[in-house]
Design an enzyme around this catalytic site. Structure first.
Site, PDB file in Angstrom:
ATOM      1  N   ASN A   9       0.872  -1.179   0.000  1.00 45.52           N
ATOM      2  CA  ASN A   9       0.000   0.000   0.000  1.00 45.52           C
ATOM      3  C   ASN A   9       0.907   1.226   0.000  1.00 45.52           C
ATOM      4  O   ASN A   9       1.553   1.513   0.998  1.00 45.52           O
ATOM      5  CB  ASN A   9      -0.905  -0.014   1.239  1.00 45.52           C
ATOM      6  CG  ASN A   9      -1.698   1.265   1.381  1.00 45.52           C
ATOM      7  OD1 ASN A   9      -1.885   2.000   0.416  1.00 45.52           O
ATOM      8  ND2 ASN A   9      -2.174   1.539   2.583  1.00 45.52           N
ATOM      9  N   LYS A  11       0.062   4.313  -0.242  1.00 44.40           N
ATOM     10  CA  LYS A  11      -0.529   5.521   0.373  1.00 44.40           C
ATOM     11  C   LYS A  11      -0.309   6.732  -0.555  1.00 44.40           C
ATOM     12  O   LYS A  11      -0.359   6.570  -1.770  1.00 44.40           O
ATOM     13  CB  LYS A  11       0.068   5.749   1.756  1.00 44.40           C
ATOM     14  CG  LYS A  11       0.068   4.486   2.613  1.00 44.40           C
ATOM     15  CD  LYS A  11       0.432   4.727   4.026  1.00 44.40           C
ATOM     16  CE  LYS A  11       0.511   3.386   4.744  1.00 44.40           C
ATOM     17  NZ  LYS A  11       0.468   3.514   6.175  1.00 44.40           N
ATOM     18  N   HIS A  92      -9.444   1.900   5.023  1.00 43.29           N
ATOM     19  CA  HIS A  92      -8.128   1.933   5.665  1.00 43.29           C
ATOM     20  C   HIS A  92      -8.213   2.844   6.891  1.00 43.29           C
ATOM     21  O   HIS A  92      -8.910   3.859   6.863  1.00 43.29           O
ATOM     22  CB  HIS A  92      -7.070   2.448   4.681  1.00 43.29           C
ATOM     23  CG  HIS A  92      -5.681   2.265   5.177  1.00 43.29           C
ATOM     24  ND1 HIS A  92      -5.114   3.107   6.102  1.00 43.29           N
ATOM     25  CD2 HIS A  92      -4.742   1.312   4.917  1.00 43.29           C
ATOM     26  CE1 HIS A  92      -3.888   2.689   6.382  1.00 43.29           C
ATOM     27  NE2 HIS A  92      -3.645   1.591   5.674  1.00 43.29           N
ATOM     28  N   GLU A  94      -6.351   5.032   8.025  1.00 45.16           N
ATOM     29  CA  GLU A  94      -6.005   6.438   7.779  1.00 45.16           C
ATOM     30  C   GLU A  94      -7.200   7.180   7.187  1.00 45.16           C
ATOM     31  O   GLU A  94      -7.420   8.354   7.485  1.00 45.16           O
ATOM     32  CB  GLU A  94      -4.770   6.516   6.856  1.00 45.16           C
ATOM     33  CG  GLU A  94      -3.509   6.161   7.627  1.00 45.16           C
ATOM     34  CD  GLU A  94      -2.386   5.582   6.787  1.00 45.16           C
ATOM     35  OE1 GLU A  94      -2.435   5.673   5.547  1.00 45.16           O
ATOM     36  OE2 GLU A  94      -1.458   5.020   7.392  1.00 45.16           O
ATOM     37  N   GLU A 164      -5.760  -4.654  10.551  1.00 39.44           N
ATOM     38  CA  GLU A 164      -4.616  -3.784  10.788  1.00 39.44           C
ATOM     39  C   GLU A 164      -4.797  -3.016  12.095  1.00 39.44           C
ATOM     40  O   GLU A 164      -5.508  -1.994  12.129  1.00 39.44           O
ATOM     41  CB  GLU A 164      -4.479  -2.770   9.649  1.00 39.44           C
ATOM     42  CG  GLU A 164      -4.336  -3.405   8.284  1.00 39.44           C
ATOM     43  CD  GLU A 164      -3.687  -2.450   7.295  1.00 39.44           C
ATOM     44  OE1 GLU A 164      -2.638  -2.811   6.778  1.00 39.44           O
ATOM     45  OE2 GLU A 164      -4.223  -1.349   7.080  1.00 39.44           O
ATOM     46  N   GLY A 170       2.688   1.785  10.667  1.00 42.71           N
ATOM     47  CA  GLY A 170       3.720   2.811  10.504  1.00 42.71           C
ATOM     48  C   GLY A 170       4.476   3.134  11.777  1.00 42.71           C
ATOM     49  O   GLY A 170       5.215   4.102  11.843  1.00 42.71           O
ATOM     50  N   SER A 210       3.259  -2.728  10.177  1.00 39.67           N
ATOM     51  CA  SER A 210       4.715  -2.894  10.275  1.00 39.67           C
ATOM     52  C   SER A 210       5.200  -4.286   9.865  1.00 39.67           C
ATOM     53  O   SER A 210       6.119  -4.829  10.477  1.00 39.67           O
ATOM     54  CB  SER A 210       5.197  -2.526  11.682  1.00 39.67           C
ATOM     55  OG  SER A 210       4.866  -1.183  11.972  1.00 39.67           O
TER      56      SER A 210
HETATM   57  C1  PEP Z   1      -0.753   0.046   5.868  1.00 40.64           C
HETATM   58  O1  PEP Z   1      -0.599   1.125   5.348  1.00 40.64           O
HETATM   59  O2  PEP Z   1      -1.765  -0.594   5.595  1.00 40.64           O
HETATM   60  C2  PEP Z   1       0.279  -0.469   6.774  1.00 40.64           C
HETATM   61  C3  PEP Z   1       0.078  -1.599   7.368  1.00 40.64           C
HETATM   62  O3  PEP Z   1       1.427   0.304   6.941  1.00 40.64           O
HETATM   63  P1  PEP Z   1       2.821  -0.170   7.599  1.00 40.64           P
HETATM   64  O4  PEP Z   1       3.178  -1.487   6.972  1.00 40.64           O
HETATM   65  O5  PEP Z   1       3.785   0.926   7.235  1.00 40.64           O
HETATM   66  O6  PEP Z   1       2.613  -0.292   9.064  1.00 40.64           O
END
Ligand code: PEP
Length: 248
Positions: A9, A11, A92, A94, A164, A170, A210
């Site tokens: 992803n 973003k 998501h 975010e 998630e 992140g 992560s």
């Molecule tokens: C994501 O953006 O869905 C995500 C899991 O980010 P990261 O792997 O950077 O934690």
């Protein structure tokens, strides 16, 4: 065993030139019989990505549920279909946290995508506060029930769920494989109650938060984890390749 589904992803990262260069490096090395590899990219890079990707599935990062209309700044399903997009990330964290996307909106998006024959990657996950208050399982289970409202059993099988935990996105903090497995098992149990066990088994559940080359193998060993949604690490060609080829 069903194939793992591992998507990056990007973003709000990546110009057309970036995605072109990235796919030139990774696409030919992305052939894997056991993994469906994908990449979600910004709307502006979709056309380039679709043209350049032969082995990698390209996803949009959002969509509106309406076919058209007065929704300034939004992108519709027909617009994505015109480009050949098949997968779309919805809900998501975010978007939920920064742009007020609700479970109801996520559900409308999922229904519209399925009606159009597309694949929603439906994200769910709890905040740190919910996690610390030990309310994760109930919270995530409610998100799933609301996200899947009115989705038929036949369509439900096509949805990919991305669990998630927000506290792991992140932040460099990955949920341990045990924690991730526990919540993914709850998600499957919830789907089993909404539909039935057979359908619940068929639905792919990704873990995200992560994920990196160093931890993917242990996460993928878990019974109810069928793949990963990866942010940061998916921007680095070498890491992306290690992730989607974790089994080699
Ligand atoms: C994501 O953006 O869905 C995500 C899991 O980010 P990261 O792997 O950077 O934690």
């Amino acid at each position: 065993m069903k194939n793992k589904v591992i998507f990056g992803n990007w973003k709000m990262n990546g110009t057309n030139a970036d995605i072109k260069a990235f796919l030139k490096t990774v696409d030919k090395k992305a052939k894997n019989d056991k993994v469906i590899a994908g990449l979600a990219v910004p709307f502006t890079a979709l056309e380039t990505a679709i043209k350049k990707a032969k082995n990698i599935k390209i996803a949009a990062e959002n969509v509106h549920w309406a076919e058209n209309g007065a929704y300034t700044g939004e992108v519709s399903i027909p617009m994505l279909q015109e480009l050949g997009v098949e997968y779309v990330v919805i809900g998501h964290s975010e978007r939920r946290e920064m742009f007020g996307e609700t479970d109801e909106a996520v559900n409308k998006k999922a229904l519209a995508l399925l009606k159009a024959g597309m694949v929603p990657i439906l994200c769910c996950g709890e905040t740190l506060e919910t996690y610390e208050n030990k309310k994760t399982n109930k919270f995530v289970s409610d998100q799933i029930k609301k996200g899947f409202k009115d989705i038929s059993a036949e369509d439900a099988k096509k949805v990919i769920i991305a669990y998630e935990p927000i506290w792991a996105i992140g932040t460099g903090k990955t949920a341990t494989p045990e924690i991730a497995q526990d919540v993914c098992a709850t998600i499957r149990e919830t789907l089993g109650k909404v539909y039935n066990k057979t359908i619940a088994k068929e639905i792919a559940i990704q873990y995200g938060g992560s994920v990196k080359p160093a931890n993917i193998k242990d996460l993928m060993k878990q019974k109810d984890i069928d793949g990963a949604l990866v942010g940061g690490a998916s921007l680095i060609a070498e890491d992306y390749l290690e992730l989607i080829n974790y089994n080699k």
